[in-house]
Scaffold this motif. Structure first.
Motif, PDB file in Angstrom:
ATOM      1  N   THR A   7       0.908  -1.161   0.152  1.00  0.00           N
ATOM      2  CA  THR A   7      -0.233  -0.051  -0.022  1.00  0.00           C
ATOM      3  C   THR A   7       0.933   1.346  -0.036  1.00  0.00           C
ATOM      4  N   VAL A   8       0.649   2.088  -0.825  1.00  0.00           N
ATOM      5  CA  VAL A   8       1.417   3.353  -0.886  1.00  0.00           C
ATOM      6  C   VAL A   8       0.470   4.507  -0.928  1.00  0.00           C
ATOM      7  N   ILE A   9       0.316   5.639  -0.414  1.00  0.00           N
ATOM      8  CA  ILE A   9      -0.455   6.657  -0.399  1.00  0.00           C
ATOM      9  C   ILE A   9       0.631   7.935  -0.590  1.00  0.00           C
ATOM     10  N   THR A  10       0.057   8.931  -1.384  1.00  0.00           N
ATOM     11  CA  THR A  10       0.723  10.078  -1.576  1.00  0.00           C
ATOM     12  C   THR A  10      -0.112  11.255  -0.877  1.00  0.00           C
ATOM     13  N   LEU A  11       0.485  12.181  -0.080  1.00  0.00           N
ATOM     14  CA  LEU A  11      -0.273  13.215   0.440  1.00  0.00           C
ATOM     15  C   LEU A  11       0.530  14.610   0.299  1.00  0.00           C
ATOM     16  N   ASN A  12      -0.513  15.718   0.161  1.00  0.00           N
ATOM     17  CA  ASN A  12      -0.095  17.087  -0.154  1.00  0.00           C
ATOM     18  C   ASN A  12       0.361  17.505   1.427  1.00  0.00           C
ATOM     19  N   ASP A  13       0.990  18.752   1.761  1.00  0.00           N
ATOM     20  CA  ASP A  13       1.508  18.991   3.076  1.00  0.00           C
ATOM     21  C   ASP A  13       0.053  18.775   3.944  1.00  0.00           C
ATOM     22  N   GLU A  14      -0.789  19.637   3.484  1.00  0.00           N
ATOM     23  CA  GLU A  14      -2.087  19.916   4.427  1.00  0.00           C
ATOM     24  C   GLU A  14      -2.407  18.404   4.863  1.00  0.00           C
ATOM     25  N   SER A  15      -2.747  17.452   3.877  1.00  0.00           N
ATOM     26  CA  SER A  15      -3.359  16.186   4.031  1.00  0.00           C
ATOM     27  C   SER A  15      -2.394  15.450   4.976  1.00  0.00           C
ATOM     28  N   PHE A  16      -1.073  15.567   4.817  1.00  0.00           N
ATOM     29  CA  PHE A  16      -0.113  14.845   5.562  1.00  0.00           C
ATOM     30  C   PHE A  16      -0.126  15.314   6.990  1.00  0.00           C
ATOM     31  N   LYS A  17      -0.219  16.694   7.322  1.00  0.00           N
ATOM     32  CA  LYS A  17      -0.391  17.044   8.801  1.00  0.00           C
ATOM     33  C   LYS A  17      -1.785  16.642   9.195  1.00  0.00           C
ATOM     34  N   HIS A  18      -2.823  16.519   8.557  1.00  0.00           N
ATOM     35  CA  HIS A  18      -4.196  15.812   8.863  1.00  0.00           C
ATOM     36  C   HIS A  18      -3.785  14.474   9.318  1.00  0.00           C
ATOM     37  N   TYR A  19      -3.072  13.890   8.434  1.00  0.00           N
ATOM     38  CA  TYR A  19      -2.934  12.277   8.883  1.00  0.00           C
ATOM     39  C   TYR A  19      -2.119  12.341  10.114  1.00  0.00           C
ATOM     40  N   LEU A  20      -1.249  13.182  10.365  1.00  0.00           N
ATOM     41  CA  LEU A  20      -0.285  12.989  11.751  1.00  0.00           C
ATOM     42  C   LEU A  20      -1.170  13.312  12.912  1.00  0.00           C
ATOM     43  N   ILE A  21      -2.009  14.468  12.744  1.00  0.00           N
ATOM     44  CA  ILE A  21      -3.019  14.611  13.825  1.00  0.00           C
ATOM     45  C   ILE A  21      -3.894  13.451  14.077  1.00  0.00           C
ATOM     46  N   GLU A  22      -4.492  12.881  13.050  1.00  0.00           N
ATOM     47  CA  GLU A  22      -5.503  11.924  13.070  1.00  0.00           C
ATOM     48  C   GLU A  22      -4.648  10.743  13.792  1.00  0.00           C
ATOM     49  N   ARG A  23      -3.383  10.306  13.325  1.00  0.00           N
ATOM     50  CA  ARG A  23      -2.855   9.265  13.839  1.00  0.00           C
ATOM     51  C   ARG A  23      -2.333   9.292  15.348  1.00  0.00           C
ATOM     52  N   TYR A  24      -1.768  10.500  15.608  1.00  0.00           N
ATOM     53  CA  TYR A  24      -1.061  10.788  16.863  1.00  0.00           C
ATOM     54  C   TYR A  24      -1.723  11.650  17.971  1.00  0.00           C
ATOM     55  N   GLY A  25      -2.985  12.426  17.423  1.00  0.00           N
ATOM     56  CA  GLY A  25      -3.409  13.363  18.004  1.00  0.00           C
ATOM     57  C   GLY A  25      -3.944  12.817  19.626  1.00  0.00           C
ATOM     58  N   ASP A  26      -4.128  11.498  19.540  1.00  0.00           N
ATOM     59  CA  ASP A  26      -4.935  10.933  20.877  1.00  0.00           C
ATOM     60  C   ASP A  26      -3.496  10.002  21.674  1.00  0.00           C
TER      61      ASP A  26
END
Length: 100
Positions: A7-26
């Motif tokens: 599995t490979v995903i590509t993200l722009n800066d805003e989407s990557f930041k959203h991923y980081l928050i969703e993944r590690y925010g809790d």
């Protein structure tokens, strides 16, 4: 021999930041990260983004994947396998997840 797919995903800066928050925010690992779920991305410090990036890179690598940033400079695509102190703007991010 059957080829294995990853599995490979590509993200722009805003989407990557959203991923980081969703993944590690809790995450219980860092109490300051718990505030990220309700914060605007613009209010998060560069240092916090870098910390989150390093955590994500470690997680992905531990499972056999990779996390690489790409930027276009003078029409040349440069890849980066790490960042140090300041959050890079306008990079694209590619996450290759390891095989399970």
């Amino acid at each position: 021999m059957e080829s294995e797919k990853q599995t490979v995903i590509t993200l722009n800066d805003e989407s990557f930041k959203h991923y980081l928050i969703e993944r590690y925010g809790d995450s219980a690992e860092n109490s300051s990260w718990k505030k990220l779920k309700n914060a605007s991305q613009e209010l998060v410090s560069h240092e916090t983004w870098v910390q989150l990036y390093h955590r994500a890179k470690e997680d992905v690598a531990r499972k056999g994947g990779s996390l690489i940033g790409y930027e276009l400079v003078n029409n040349i695509l440069l890849s980066h396998d790490g960042i140090n102190s300041h959050w890079p703007m306008n990079w694209m991010w590619v996450i290759r997840f390891g095989r399970d």
